[in-house]
Design an enzyme around this catalytic site. Structure first.
Site, mmCIF file in Angstrom:
data_model
loop_
_atom_site.group_PDB
_atom_site.id
_atom_site.type_symbol
_atom_site.label_atom_id
_atom_site.label_comp_id
_atom_site.label_asym_id
_atom_site.label_seq_id
_atom_site.Cartn_x
_atom_site.Cartn_y
_atom_site.Cartn_z
ATOM 1 N N LYS A 150 2.579 -19.941 -32.925
ATOM 2 C CA LYS A 150 1.527 -20.954 -32.726
ATOM 3 C C LYS A 150 1.612 -21.608 -31.351
ATOM 4 C CE LYS A 150 0.635 -22.191 -37.467
ATOM 5 N NZ LYS A 150 1.763 -22.300 -38.370
ATOM 6 N N ARG A 151 2.839 -21.702 -30.845
ATOM 7 C CA ARG A 151 3.021 -22.308 -29.515
ATOM 8 C C ARG A 151 2.163 -21.627 -28.458
ATOM 9 N NH1 ARG A 151 7.435 -21.233 -26.881
ATOM 10 N NH2 ARG A 151 8.099 -19.644 -28.368
#
Ligand code: GLU
Length: 488
Positions: free
Chosen positions: A255-256
């Site tokens: 997700k980063r």
């Protein structure tokens, strides 16, 4: 005769379909297509706590949106169903019984706490923790008695000691693991649900899967699976483990790194044909230089020999560029139908759209078509057409209006005299105006642009003015002039 190729995509319905899963599904689909085989969609829902029907539905919708179909699955049915693992418990039973009978698996009564303390002990001795229970040596009678008393037990697979397991892999060559690093692992949990490693083998066997194409992260599970195949006396399928997808910083994509789920990309306005084209190039390379492929062209060109062992790096800039190229190829009609939800969300369109307004919207979108890489960017690029008069943005735009006052006053006078309000005539009027006032280039166009749009960037000036309409342009220029006069 060679068996019919059968592949499967086997998601766990514990969340949305991510980029990595979509690529696995795509490679399976392409492989099956290329070989005239079948694709099975199997739902691996043995994680009872995290699996949901909502995720299952979202995964299927994402696959369909990408254009990836399946021949057999939870919704389509098929001869080798059911296709949800939790509905297949009756199928695992006989295989487990066989393994127990042959002494290749055994009941284990150890509690989670007992196992944890054993694990800690091994760690404190500096060993790699692996299962070392005593249940293997329990006398048969005791096992029977404890089970009869209703004591909870899991079933463990007995891992042969001192062996090497060789996995022939179509992408990675031969991969060897030593069994000594693998403890006896659970195949059926004490609640009767099989674990992934067991269910996957039984299902792949029962479903006649010939090729297991999946992400590299499963490679460490594969020796366990190979041992189960052997214990069941079954031939191995062909394995192909495809490399991880890394983020731009070369760490595992997460997700980063921004959007990771297919739904997110869909919401941002990526086109499915662009996304599958981009995903296909993550780890596979075509024989020719060509980079643009439809699904059908990919299916003709795809082969596992050209899937690389090295990790693929997800390059969102390249994806954006590619999506932009696909967007540019859309007809005005399709561009409008794809953009409409974004225009509506921004309040730029609502309800039934009259035919004339539809034509205008199409022209507006065509004028910004080269400036957007995904459709969520449409409202910002199109904002100049909406919301009436604009105060100039701070900075240079204001400066151009101040300096161009006389020019703008003159233009305002001439707007009425332009014959038909179209791009050609507007271009001509600006040219003549520049000639008459002896102004050209930036000093001519920038004040006009700033006056009609409040900003110094945007669509081609004559197009912009044409689409704003004669009245709109007059109103906006007058507003800018008023703005200069009242400016403190
Ligand atoms: N259910 C597994 C997952 O979602 C896939 C297992 C497999 O392909 O063997 O990661």
């Amino acid at each position: 005769m060679e068996r019919e190729t059968r592949v499967r995509f086997a998601p766990s319905p514990t969340g949305p379909l991510h980029i990595g899963g979509a690529r696995s599904a795509l490679f399976n689909w392409l492989f099956a297509r290329r070989r005239g085989g079948k694709m099975v969609l199997r739902v691996e829902d043995t994680d009872t706590e995290r699996s949901t029907r909502e995720s299952e539905a979202e995964i299927m919708e994402s696959l369909r949106w990408l254009g990836l179909t399946w021949d057999e699955g939870v919704d389509t049915g098929g001869e080798r169903g059911p296709y949800r693992q939790r509905e297949r418990l009756h199928i695992y039973g006989p295989h487990v019984k066989g393994l127990l009978r042959e002494g290749k698996a055994y009941y284990c009564f150890c509690s989670a706490e007992e196992l944890e303390s054993g694990r800690q002990e091994m760690l404190s001795r500096g060993e790699v923790p692996r299962h070392q229970g005593d249940c293997l040596s329990l006398p048969h009678e005791e096992v029977k008695e404890r089970l009869a008393r209703g004591e909870k037990a899991a079933i463990r697979f007995k891992v042969p000691a001192g062996r090497e397991v060789v996995i022939p892999d179509l992408v990675r060559g031969e991969v060897t693991f030593k069994t000594d690093g693998i403890g006896d692992f659970i195949i059926i949990k004490s609640d009767g649900i099989p674990t992934y490693n067991f269910a996957v083998v039984v299902d792949d066997l029962e479903m006649g899967i010939t090729h297991v194409i999946r992400a590299e992260e499963h490679l460490s599970n594969t020796p366990r699976q190979v041992l189960i195949y052997e214990a069941l006396g079954a031939d191995l399928p062909h394995f192909a483990h495809i490399s991880l997808i890394l983020g731009e910083d070369r760490s595992k994509m997460s997700k980063r790194h921004g959007a990771t789920s297919i739904f997110q990309y869909r919401r941002m306005g990526y086109l499915p044909e662009a996304l599958v084209n981009y995903l296909a190039l993550l780890g596979w390379s075509p024989e020719e230089e060509e980079e643009f492929f439809t699904l059908e062209e990919l299916a003709r060109a795809f082969s596992l020999d050209r899937v690389t062992k090295s990790p693929a790096v997800f390059d969102s800039e390249k994806l954006n560029w590619m999506n932009g190229c696909y967007l540019r190829k859309l007809s005005p009609e399709r561009l409008l139908s794809h953009s409409l939800p974004y225009l509506q969300e921004a309040g730029y369109a609502a309800g039934e759209i009259a035919p004339e307004r539809e034509e205008w919207l199409k022209a507006v979108l065509v004028s910004i078509q080269t400036k957007v890489e995904y459709l969520a960017q449409v409202p910002e690029q199109a904002s100049v057409y909406f919301g009436g008069v604009k105060d100039p943005e701070e900075g240079e735009a204001r400066e151009f209006i101040r300096k161009g006052r006389l020019l703008l006053q003159e233009l305002l006078q001439r707007v009425e005299g332009v014959e038909t309000w179209d791009e050609e005539n507007i271009k001509e009027a600006l040219k003549v105006l520049g000639k008459d006032l002896k102004i050209k280039g930036k000093s001519l166009f920038m004040p006009v642009r700033a006056a009609v749009s409040g900003q110094l960037w945007g669509p081609e000036l004559p197009t912009l003015m044409c689409l704003l309409g004669r009245e709109g342009v007059k109103e906006r220029i007058a507003h800018s002039l008023k703005w200069v006069e009242t400016e403190k």
